[in-house]
Design a protein around this motif. Sequence first.
Motif, PDB file in Angstrom:
ATOM      1  N   SER A   1       0.819  -1.213   0.000  1.00 16.67           N
ATOM      2  CA  SER A   1       0.000   0.000   0.000  1.00 16.67           C
ATOM      3  C   SER A   1       0.852   1.261   0.000  1.00 16.67           C
ATOM      4  O   SER A   1       0.330   2.354   0.105  1.00 16.67           O
ATOM      5  CB  SER A   1      -0.898  -0.004   1.238  1.00 16.67           C
TER       6      SER A   1
ATOM      7  N   GLY B   1      -0.243   4.098   9.732  1.00 15.27           N
ATOM      8  CA  GLY B   1       0.153   5.145   8.782  1.00 15.27           C
ATOM      9  C   GLY B   1       0.011   6.529   9.378  1.00 15.27           C
ATOM     10  O   GLY B   1      -0.745   7.356   8.883  1.00 15.27           O
TER      11      GLY B   1
ATOM     12  N   GLU C   1       4.226   3.033  11.071  1.00 18.60           N
ATOM     13  CA  GLU C   1       4.496   3.868   9.895  1.00 18.60           C
ATOM     14  C   GLU C   1       5.745   3.308   9.209  1.00 18.60           C
ATOM     15  O   GLU C   1       6.677   2.884   9.872  1.00 18.60           O
ATOM     16  CB  GLU C   1       4.707   5.332  10.352  1.00 18.60           C
TER      17      GLU C   1
ATOM     18  N   ASP D   1       5.864  -2.289   7.756  1.00 21.00           N
ATOM     19  CA  ASP D   1       4.592  -2.445   7.041  1.00 21.00           C
ATOM     20  C   ASP D   1       3.508  -2.924   8.021  1.00 21.00           C
ATOM     21  O   ASP D   1       3.648  -3.982   8.654  1.00 21.00           O
ATOM     22  CB  ASP D   1       4.800  -3.476   5.920  1.00 21.00           C
ATOM     23  N   ALA D   2       2.435  -2.156   8.112  1.00 29.81           N
ATOM     24  CA  ALA D   2       1.359  -2.485   9.060  1.00 29.81           C
ATOM     25  C   ALA D   2       0.748  -3.858   8.806  1.00 29.81           C
ATOM     26  O   ALA D   2       0.300  -4.530   9.742  1.00 29.81           O
ATOM     27  CB  ALA D   2       0.275  -1.413   8.991  1.00 29.81           C
TER      28      ALA D   2
ATOM     29  N   PHE E   1      -6.157   7.031   9.342  1.00 32.52           N
ATOM     30  CA  PHE E   1      -6.530   8.382   8.912  1.00 32.52           C
ATOM     31  C   PHE E   1      -5.813   8.758   7.615  1.00 32.52           C
ATOM     32  O   PHE E   1      -4.589   8.784   7.548  1.00 32.52           O
ATOM     33  CB  PHE E   1      -6.182   9.390  10.010  1.00 32.52           C
TER      34      PHE E   1
ATOM     35  N   THR F   1      -5.471  16.240  10.907  1.00 37.91           N
ATOM     36  CA  THR F   1      -4.147  15.706  10.583  1.00 37.91           C
ATOM     37  C   THR F   1      -3.513  16.597   9.513  1.00 37.91           C
ATOM     38  O   THR F   1      -4.181  17.421   8.870  1.00 37.91           O
ATOM     39  CB  THR F   1      -4.212  14.259  10.055  1.00 37.91           C
TER      40      THR F   1
HETATM   41  C1  SAM Z   1      -1.458   9.983   3.035  1.00 34.56           C
HETATM   42  S1  SAM Z   1      -0.418   9.667   4.392  1.00 34.56           S
HETATM   43  C2  SAM Z   1      -1.395  10.154   5.791  1.00 34.56           C
HETATM   44  C3  SAM Z   1      -0.591  10.390   7.034  1.00 34.56           C
HETATM   45  C4  SAM Z   1      -1.362  10.796   8.289  1.00 34.56           C
HETATM   46  N1  SAM Z   1      -2.274   9.763   8.706  1.00 34.56           N
HETATM   47  C5  SAM Z   1      -2.095  12.099   8.068  1.00 34.56           C
HETATM   48  O1  SAM Z   1      -3.343  12.071   8.010  1.00 34.56           O
HETATM   49  O2  SAM Z   1      -1.442  13.157   7.960  1.00 34.56           O
HETATM   50  C6  SAM Z   1      -0.458   7.896   4.487  1.00 34.56           C
HETATM   51  C7  SAM Z   1       0.665   7.321   5.340  1.00 34.56           C
HETATM   52  O3  SAM Z   1       0.497   5.918   5.470  1.00 34.56           O
HETATM   53  C8  SAM Z   1       1.773   5.297   5.413  1.00 34.56           C
HETATM   54  N2  SAM Z   1       1.561   3.900   5.002  1.00 34.56           N
HETATM   55  C9  SAM Z   1       1.015   3.450   3.843  1.00 34.56           C
HETATM   56  N3  SAM Z   1       0.923   2.116   3.836  1.00 34.56           N
HETATM   57  C10 SAM Z   1       1.430   1.693   5.026  1.00 34.56           C
HETATM   58  C11 SAM Z   1       1.617   0.413   5.609  1.00 34.56           C
HETATM   59  N4  SAM Z   1       1.259  -0.707   4.953  1.00 34.56           N
HETATM   60  N5  SAM Z   1       2.174   0.329   6.826  1.00 34.56           N
HETATM   61  C12 SAM Z   1       2.528   1.463   7.507  1.00 34.56           C
HETATM   62  N6  SAM Z   1       2.383   2.707   7.007  1.00 34.56           N
HETATM   63  C13 SAM Z   1       1.832   2.825   5.785  1.00 34.56           C
HETATM   64  C14 SAM Z   1       2.551   6.137   4.416  1.00 34.56           C
HETATM   65  O4  SAM Z   1       3.949   6.012   4.579  1.00 34.56           O
HETATM   66  C15 SAM Z   1       2.050   7.542   4.751  1.00 34.56           C
HETATM   67  O5  SAM Z   1       2.857   8.169   5.719  1.00 34.56           O
END
Ligand code: SAM
Length: 244
Positions: A27, A76, A99, A126-127, A146, A222
């Motif tokens: 993702s 994330g 994250e 990775d979550a 979020f 956020t």
């Molecule tokens: C669009 S950003 C939103 C960040 C924060 N939640 C906000 O609202 O400001 C999405 C975040 O999810 C993280 N992310 C995406 N897939 C992930 C996963 N499988 N495991 C952990 N983090 C993930 C990305 O690195 C990114 O920082």
Amino acid sequence: MTDKPEKTHKTIEQAEQEGKYIRKVRSFVKREGRLTKGQERALNEHWQTMGLNHEDGLIDPQVVFGNDKPVVLEIGFGMGKSLVEMAKAAPELNFIGIEVHKPGVGACISYAVEQGVDNLKVYEHDAIEILADCIPSASLSTVQLFFPDPWHKKKHHKRRIVSAEFVETIRQKLKVGGVFHMATDWENYAECMLEDMRNSQGYKNLSETNDFVPRPESRPLTKFENRGHRLGHGVWDLQFSKVD
Ligand SMILES: C[S@@+](CC[C@H](N)C(=O)[O-])C[C@H]1O[C@@H](n2cnc3c(N)ncnc32)[C@H](O)[C@@H]1O
């Protein structure tokens, strides 16, 4: 005339069937980003107390936090500002953040230390793998997701973290009565989230209108949401509780 050489190139599917490798659709795309001095220092000095490691496997939250307060998991968290604010505002809860973006993890730890927050632990991983390998079943009071990457193009929708399988995994990790809270500023993703949740057994929609909920007071704006507002996007919050 020589015979044409036999074509040896295999399709990905053939290679998978032969167990050569497993194709993973993730993702996220790992962004290269330099750590600031402050993020690097925070990671070096505070990982020992605030960091959790995938390779340590299944955790016992009571051991990790030294108490049995309810656990909120955020997937994330970006740069972590809103997660730290939530943790600071709710000392009666424990928080775990996941994250993949290392500068974000460094920034989150740095801000948590600055704010004196001690009810927060973080994974840099990775979550999907953390959920599979580290989080016990029926251990969470809340899961927060979020503004996950919306992967706008249809051909990229398979990269979206929310799927029927994902919502079922989250349900397994929640306690009965626990809440899965999602928010997005991308209408098509909001509709897909709602459809996945409606099709999933064992959840109850907390919306009075049976679709979306107003942003709860407990969720600070956020960084991504602020950006969405500037671009004139709407925001959709979904809250479902686990019923069994
Ligand atoms: C669009 S950003 C939103 C960040 C924060 N939640 C906000 O609202 O400001 C999405 C975040 O999810 C993280 N992310 C995406 N897939 C992930 C996963 N499988 N495991 C952990 N983090 C993930 C990305 O690195 C990114 O920082």
